[in-house]
Design an enzyme around this catalytic site. Structure first.
Site, short mmCIF file in Angstrom:
data_model
loop_
_atom_site.label_atom_id
_atom_site.label_comp_id
_atom_site.label_asym_id
_atom_site.label_seq_id
_atom_site.Cartn_x
_atom_site.Cartn_y
_atom_site.Cartn_z
N GLN A 97 0.83 -1.20 0.00
CA GLN A 97 0.00 0.00 0.00
C GLN A 97 0.87 1.26 0.00
O GLN A 97 1.67 1.48 0.91
CB GLN A 97 -0.95 0.01 1.20
CG GLN A 97 -2.07 1.03 1.00
CD GLN A 97 -2.91 1.27 2.21
OE1 GLN A 97 -2.38 1.40 3.32
NE2 GLN A 97 -4.22 1.36 2.05
N TYR A 183 -5.80 10.71 4.64
CA TYR A 183 -4.39 10.97 4.31
C TYR A 183 -4.31 11.84 3.05
O TYR A 183 -5.33 12.33 2.55
CB TYR A 183 -3.62 9.66 4.20
CG TYR A 183 -3.61 8.94 5.53
CD1 TYR A 183 -2.93 9.50 6.62
CD2 TYR A 183 -4.33 7.77 5.75
CE1 TYR A 183 -2.95 8.89 7.87
CE2 TYR A 183 -4.36 7.15 6.99
CZ TYR A 183 -3.66 7.71 8.05
OH TYR A 183 -3.69 7.13 9.29
N ARG A 230 -7.58 2.37 -2.80
CA ARG A 230 -8.49 2.31 -1.64
C ARG A 230 -9.14 3.66 -1.41
O ARG A 230 -8.45 4.69 -1.36
CB ARG A 230 -7.72 1.89 -0.39
CG ARG A 230 -8.64 1.47 0.75
CD ARG A 230 -7.86 0.96 1.96
NE ARG A 230 -8.65 -0.03 2.69
CZ ARG A 230 -8.58 -0.22 4.01
NH1 ARG A 230 -7.76 0.49 4.75
NH2 ARG A 230 -9.31 -1.13 4.60
N GLY A 325 -9.83 -7.04 8.30
CA GLY A 325 -8.74 -6.41 9.03
C GLY A 325 -8.50 -7.05 10.38
O GLY A 325 -7.64 -7.92 10.55
C1 8OZ Z 1 -4.25 2.94 12.19
C2 8OZ Z 1 -3.16 3.57 12.76
C3 8OZ Z 1 -2.29 4.25 11.97
C4 8OZ Z 1 -2.50 4.35 10.61
C5 8OZ Z 1 -5.16 3.95 8.00
C6 8OZ Z 1 -2.79 3.75 7.73
O1 8OZ Z 1 -6.13 4.18 8.74
C7 8OZ Z 1 -3.81 3.81 8.56
C8 8OZ Z 1 -3.60 3.73 10.04
C9 8OZ Z 1 -4.46 3.02 10.83
O2 8OZ Z 1 -5.30 3.87 6.78
#
Ligand code: 8OZ
Length: 366
Positions: A97, A183, A230, A325
């Protein structure tokens, strides 16, 4: 009637079943280098039709958490090489990813301790995980600075380089673009984080531009058939929201339809939480229909809180893949357990982030 245990093709990926290990952040890669223990962890789960690795930073600027892995250094790629080698030897398929956290970061993780970058200089009201003395510590994210338009081509290029290195050097079967969970790419998509007035802000077309440029660049490097993406239309993760997500994501999937992707991976509802949010309604069937009507042929992967019955129903009703998950953290042989209807190990949330083998590679098989 198709079943979870039937093989399926997703672009160039020929998968033994429809059961996917979802991406799961584990914070066990000091200096962003995956350890041999990480290879053990993924190899234990190689009976999944597809493994999607934990989110993996494309650059140091893309880092937002302690001890998460990267794809931008030789030792990082060497660490991943052992992972892909061992997973393949066990008969599995694995994609990595591709992650850039944008504003969900802390100055202590950034190049020269600088400000994290974002579409606009708006701080996320959220926390990141720094590992201190082997224990996770949750700290407020730092105030970001807005990316300059002239920085964006370099950013797109860094996704492309990471994708190429992932496939050609580290041996991954493909990549998944992380455009979810608040993000960087999700920040550009959504009104709550993007207040730009240039070609990358304002209209739906403009807010989707960076994500689509990244996807085109990645597919030109590794092929659409080795690329998944995603999306999380209505997640609350990391203080993200959009004023009107349905037309935004309908546009996104229509544009993705022509890129011949391996799969579209949808988080339904709030990541790791409620599947339906009254204050954020969303029609996932309409989203899928928009993709198919635009000619999209990729596999449709669904995720968020699926149990066995829900997963079987989803496959019978025409979804192609289901990502699990939390169940995958605690059940390395999840495929075998689903095949016989359980039982399932309970997971220990205390060992999700950071630490060593405990809660990582020590969950028992049947
Ligand atoms: C939980 C803790 C830190 C990062 C995501 C990459 O939610 C994460 C993530 C999940 O996509």
């Amino acid at each position: 009637m198709p079943s979870l245990f039937d093989k399926v093709t997703a672009g160039d990926l020929h998968l033994a079943n429809r059961i996917v290990m979802a991406p799961l952040t584990r914070n066990r890669s000091p200096h962003a280098i995956p350890l041999p223990l990480t290879a053990t962890y993924y190899t234990q789960r190689a009976s999944a039709g597809l493994i999607i690795t934990e989110a993996t930073a494309i650059t140091q600027q893309g880092q937002g958490y302690s001890d998460v892995p990267g794809l931008y250094g030789t030792e990082q790629l060497d660490g991943w090489k052992k992972v892909t080698h061992d997973v393949h030897a066990a008969g599995g398929k694995i994609v990595v990813q591709l992650w850039h956290v944008g504003r969900v970061s802390h100055t202590s993780l950034q190049p020269d301790n600088g400000a994290p970058v974002a579409p606009s200089a708006i701080t996320a009201k959220t926390k990141t995980v720094l590992i201190k003395d082997g224990q996770p510590a949750f700290v407020e994210t730092s105030a970001p600075r807005a990316l300059r338009a002239e920085e964006l081509p370099t950013l797109v290029h860094s996704y492309q380089t990471a994708a190429r290195n992932a496939v050609e050097t580290a041996g991954f079967d493909g990549v998944e673009i992380h455009a979810a969970n608040g993000y960087l790419l999700d920040q550009f998509l959504k009104t709550g984080a993007n207040q730009r007035t240039d070609d990358y802000g304002g209209s739906i077309e403009n807010r989707a531009r960076l994500m689509l440029e990244v996807t085109r660049a990645v597919t030109s490097a590794v092929g659409g058939g080795r690329t998944g993406i995603r999306l999380s239309p209505v997640t609350k993760s990391n203080d993200i929201h959009d004023a009107d997500p349905q037309p935004l994501f309908d546009h996104v999937v229509r544009e993705l339809a022509s890129m011949n992707l391996a799969y579209i991976h949808i988080i339904e509802g709030d990541t790791g939480g409620a599947r339906a949010l009254t204050e954020r309604p969303f029609d996932y069937a309409a989203l899928k229909a928009a993709y198919r009507q635009a000619g999209g042929k990729g596999a449709w992967m669904v995720n968020n809180g699926y149990d066995q019955h829900m997963a079987e129903t989803a496959i019978q009703e025409g979804d192609d893949l289901v990502a699990f998950g939390k169940l995958y953290i605690a059940n390395p042989d999840l495929v075998a357990r689903l095949k016989q209807g359980g039982p399932f190990n309970a997971g220990n949330q205390k060992t999700w982030y950071g630490g060593g083998a405990e809660g990582f590679t020590d969950y028992p098989t049947l």
